[in-house]
Write an enzyme that holds these catalytic residues in place. Sequence first.
Site, PDB file in Angstrom:
ATOM      1  N   LYS A 177       0.858  -1.191   0.000  1.00  0.00           N
ATOM      2  CA  LYS A 177       0.000   0.000   0.000  1.00  0.00           C
ATOM      3  C   LYS A 177       0.892   1.238   0.000  1.00  0.00           C
ATOM      4  O   LYS A 177       1.480   1.599   1.015  1.00  0.00           O
ATOM      5  CB  LYS A 177      -0.921   0.046   1.228  1.00  0.00           C
ATOM      6  CG  LYS A 177      -1.979   1.129   1.043  1.00  0.00           C
ATOM      7  CD  LYS A 177      -2.434   1.767   2.323  1.00  0.00           C
ATOM      8  CE  LYS A 177      -1.846   3.089   2.638  1.00  0.00           C
ATOM      9  NZ  LYS A 177      -1.906   4.151   1.664  1.00  0.00           N
ATOM     10  N   GLU A 252       9.521   1.275  10.961  1.00  0.00           N
ATOM     11  CA  GLU A 252      10.576   2.277  10.738  1.00  0.00           C
ATOM     12  C   GLU A 252       9.910   3.642  10.806  1.00  0.00           C
ATOM     13  O   GLU A 252       9.159   4.014   9.910  1.00  0.00           O
ATOM     14  CB  GLU A 252      11.227   2.040   9.384  1.00  0.00           C
ATOM     15  CG  GLU A 252      11.891   0.677   9.323  1.00  0.00           C
ATOM     16  CD  GLU A 252      12.739   0.466   8.083  1.00  0.00           C
ATOM     17  OE1 GLU A 252      12.600   1.220   7.112  1.00  0.00           O
ATOM     18  OE2 GLU A 252      13.542  -0.476   8.100  1.00  0.00           O
ATOM     19  N   CYS A 285      13.434  11.142   7.245  1.00  0.00           N
ATOM     20  CA  CYS A 285      13.279  10.633   8.609  1.00  0.00           C
ATOM     21  C   CYS A 285      14.554  10.744   9.404  1.00  0.00           C
ATOM     22  O   CYS A 285      14.553  11.010  10.597  1.00  0.00           O
ATOM     23  CB  CYS A 285      12.805   9.192   8.574  1.00  0.00           C
ATOM     24  SG  CYS A 285      13.925   8.111   7.669  1.00  0.00           S
ATOM     25  N   GLU A 383       9.004  15.836  15.852  1.00  0.00           N
ATOM     26  CA  GLU A 383       9.471  15.802  14.464  1.00  0.00           C
ATOM     27  C   GLU A 383       8.662  16.787  13.612  1.00  0.00           C
ATOM     28  O   GLU A 383       7.430  16.717  13.581  1.00  0.00           O
ATOM     29  CB  GLU A 383       9.276  14.386  13.916  1.00  0.00           C
ATOM     30  CG  GLU A 383       9.811  14.216  12.516  1.00  0.00           C
ATOM     31  CD  GLU A 383       9.531  12.822  11.958  1.00  0.00           C
ATOM     32  OE1 GLU A 383       8.406  12.333  12.117  1.00  0.00           O
ATOM     33  OE2 GLU A 383      10.445  12.241  11.349  1.00  0.00           O
TER      34      GLU A 383
HETATM   35  P1  NAD Z   1       2.021   8.302   7.834  1.00  0.00           P
HETATM   36  O1  NAD Z   1       2.206   7.488   9.042  1.00  0.00           O
HETATM   37  O2  NAD Z   1       0.997   9.365   7.859  1.00  0.00           O
HETATM   38  O3  NAD Z   1       1.671   7.401   6.573  1.00  0.00           O
HETATM   39  C1  NAD Z   1       2.496   6.337   6.144  1.00  0.00           C
HETATM   40  C2  NAD Z   1       1.646   5.303   5.453  1.00  0.00           C
HETATM   41  O4  NAD Z   1       0.740   4.747   6.389  1.00  0.00           O
HETATM   42  C3  NAD Z   1       0.792   5.841   4.311  1.00  0.00           C
HETATM   43  O5  NAD Z   1       0.789   4.900   3.273  1.00  0.00           O
HETATM   44  C4  NAD Z   1      -0.571   5.942   4.944  1.00  0.00           C
HETATM   45  O6  NAD Z   1      -1.638   5.879   4.036  1.00  0.00           O
HETATM   46  C5  NAD Z   1      -0.564   4.730   5.844  1.00  0.00           C
HETATM   47  N1  NAD Z   1      -1.557   4.774   6.923  1.00  0.00           N
HETATM   48  C6  NAD Z   1      -2.134   5.848   7.496  1.00  0.00           C
HETATM   49  N2  NAD Z   1      -3.012   5.463   8.448  1.00  0.00           N
HETATM   50  C7  NAD Z   1      -2.978   4.114   8.481  1.00  0.00           C
HETATM   51  C8  NAD Z   1      -3.629   3.119   9.266  1.00  0.00           C
HETATM   52  N3  NAD Z   1      -4.512   3.452  10.214  1.00  0.00           N
HETATM   53  N4  NAD Z   1      -3.351   1.838   9.052  1.00  0.00           N
HETATM   54  C9  NAD Z   1      -2.430   1.474   8.124  1.00  0.00           C
HETATM   55  N5  NAD Z   1      -1.782   2.365   7.335  1.00  0.00           N
HETATM   56  C10 NAD Z   1      -2.047   3.668   7.515  1.00  0.00           C
HETATM   57  O7  NAD Z   1       3.463   8.904   7.501  1.00  0.00           O
HETATM   58  P2  NAD Z   1       3.830   9.914   6.345  1.00  0.00           P
HETATM   59  O8  NAD Z   1       3.375  11.274   6.729  1.00  0.00           O
HETATM   60  O9  NAD Z   1       3.411   9.347   5.025  1.00  0.00           O
HETATM   61  O10 NAD Z   1       5.426   9.834   6.378  1.00  0.00           O
HETATM   62  C11 NAD Z   1       6.195  10.625   7.195  1.00  0.00           C
HETATM   63  C12 NAD Z   1       6.657   9.860   8.412  1.00  0.00           C
HETATM   64  O11 NAD Z   1       7.378   8.707   8.009  1.00  0.00           O
HETATM   65  C13 NAD Z   1       7.614  10.659   9.269  1.00  0.00           C
HETATM   66  O12 NAD Z   1       7.340  10.452  10.626  1.00  0.00           O
HETATM   67  C14 NAD Z   1       8.972  10.062   8.899  1.00  0.00           C
HETATM   68  O13 NAD Z   1       9.966  10.236   9.883  1.00  0.00           O
HETATM   69  C15 NAD Z   1       8.617   8.640   8.713  1.00  0.00           C
HETATM   70  N6  NAD Z   1       9.643   7.948   7.932  1.00  0.00           N
HETATM   71  C16 NAD Z   1      10.436   7.027   8.550  1.00  0.00           C
HETATM   72  C17 NAD Z   1      11.447   6.386   7.840  1.00  0.00           C
HETATM   73  C18 NAD Z   1      12.345   5.363   8.491  1.00  0.00           C
HETATM   74  O14 NAD Z   1      12.977   4.603   7.774  1.00  0.00           O
HETATM   75  N7  NAD Z   1      12.445   5.304   9.800  1.00  0.00           N
HETATM   76  C19 NAD Z   1      11.624   6.669   6.482  1.00  0.00           C
HETATM   77  C20 NAD Z   1      10.803   7.616   5.893  1.00  0.00           C
HETATM   78  C21 NAD Z   1       9.801   8.240   6.618  1.00  0.00           C
END
Ligand code: NAD
Length: 482
Positions: A177, A252, A285, A383
């Site tokens: 997804k 992650e 991130c 963050e």
């Molecule tokens: P997010 O958590 O809002 O969304 C990530 C994914 O989760 C999307 O595909 C979203 O549709 C899905 N999602 C949302 N609600 C969900 C639910 N209830 N159940 C299952 N899936 C769901 O994050 P974002 O805003 O897309 O990304 C930014 C975040 O990601 C930041 O916190 C960043 O630090 C983190 N990030 C971490 C890493 C790492 O490797 N540690 C890498 C990149 C980004």
Amino acid sequence: MAAVAGVAVEPGHWIGGERVSAAGAFEDVSPIDERPIAEIARGGPGAVDAAVDAARRAFPAWSRTSREERARLLHAIADGVDKRVEELAQVETADNGALIRSHRRGVMPRVAHNFRFFADWLLRLGHEDFDTRGHINHVSWDPAGVCALITPWNAPLMLATWKIAPALAAGNTVVLKPAEWTPLTASLLAGITAEAGLPDGVFNVVQGYGAEVGGPLTAHPDVRRISFTGSVPTAKAIAAAAAPNLTPLSLELGGKSPLLVFADADLDLAVDLAVEQYDNAGQVCLAATRLLVESSVAGEFTERFLAKVAALRQGDPRDEATDIGPQIHRRHLERVGGFVRRAMDAGAQALLGGGPNEELGGLYYRPTLLTGAPEGAEILTEEVFGPVLTLQTFDTEDQAVAMANGTRFGLAATLATGDPERARRVTSRLVAGTVWVNCFFVRDLRAPFGGARESGMGREGGDWSFDFYCDVKNTVTAPWAR
Ligand code: NAD
């Protein structure tokens, strides 16, 4: 079919080797100019069920293919990516606004490398047998089953393929997804896997919103692994959804990482490392957003930093000369702006930036450096995920370590020092999944990657990926009768 940057992109899900349309659609908007670029199939529980079912049915045959055959197919996918680096780069830039030059030269070649690396690692995956009084303990990595992979928007194809490649290499089938703000390269990848000859149902993509697709996918009883990259609140929702099935999770998550600059550091190197934190317009991130600088060099460091940032060009990410592009979405831009406004209300001052780039308009936020935020302020602990850095000073090593470790995160930490002894002392005390000394963002797929504290759970990379994506089995065989 949508044409994005001149590339045809299919709007349907990819399930069981076929494009599947949906009753509903959602609009995909480019951060470059906030114009809609595609109408994408909007999934729900029905599409999730169909995709998990296709993956479940494909699993028995795929899990029994030889390692050599799986490695061959992963290399064929990598070849397909290599052939389309320019197309993938163009579409990704249109979709998430990151720089075309990094997509062309860094990201997309590394996407291909992700497949090649895990193909090759699979072929050498093994373990010494243990002999217990003639009983042989043999360890094997059995594929686990259907893997649900959920990814964010900041590096869509890169982060997705870090998961897809080891999951497939291990003999699992996959339902991906992608983030709703950046679904396009996942759709292109589906086409590439089909061309490479991956059997139907081995790789599936369901597009849509978190609650509508991610929710049912992570609660699905036929899913055997969930690997998620994204934010902490979403990770907690996923952990709750996975709990009734005890589905193993790899998480992650976000960070609030420090860059520690000691007075004995090469100050030009330290400044370069600090400026790098504006990469991807701060939407990284791992970004070391908290600059912790030893007081005696803070003035000199700040002066050189401001001079260096002044030379950065903000603008259209499709221009090779651009250094800083837009934020991903208006909602995100407003969120970033909110953090900065609240920080200034709490007493912080902007040494640089502090608001949107009015000359460019749209989603461009100026690279920002804040100082003077009071201890414990939101801007020092939460963050932001935008081009916003904070500057704090310290006087002793103990103080530096305490400040570095002083958040609920533990994703990464970066250290600039000229003293190897200090580097050893300080790195051993830092709470972080990755620590860089006098460098940043050097990533080797053989090494473990993940976060401590609320930055994540589990590690991926090399054997750690196979540990997660497999049911590791120990078979103990008694001596055979002669
Ligand atoms: P997010 O958590 O809002 O969304 C990530 C994914 O989760 C999307 O595909 C979203 O549709 C899905 N999602 C949302 N609600 C969900 C639910 N209830 N159940 C299952 N899936 C769901 O994050 P974002 O805003 O897309 O990304 C930014 C975040 O990601 C930041 O916190 C960043 O630090 C983190 N990030 C971490 C890493 C790492 O490797 N540690 C890498 C990149 C980004």
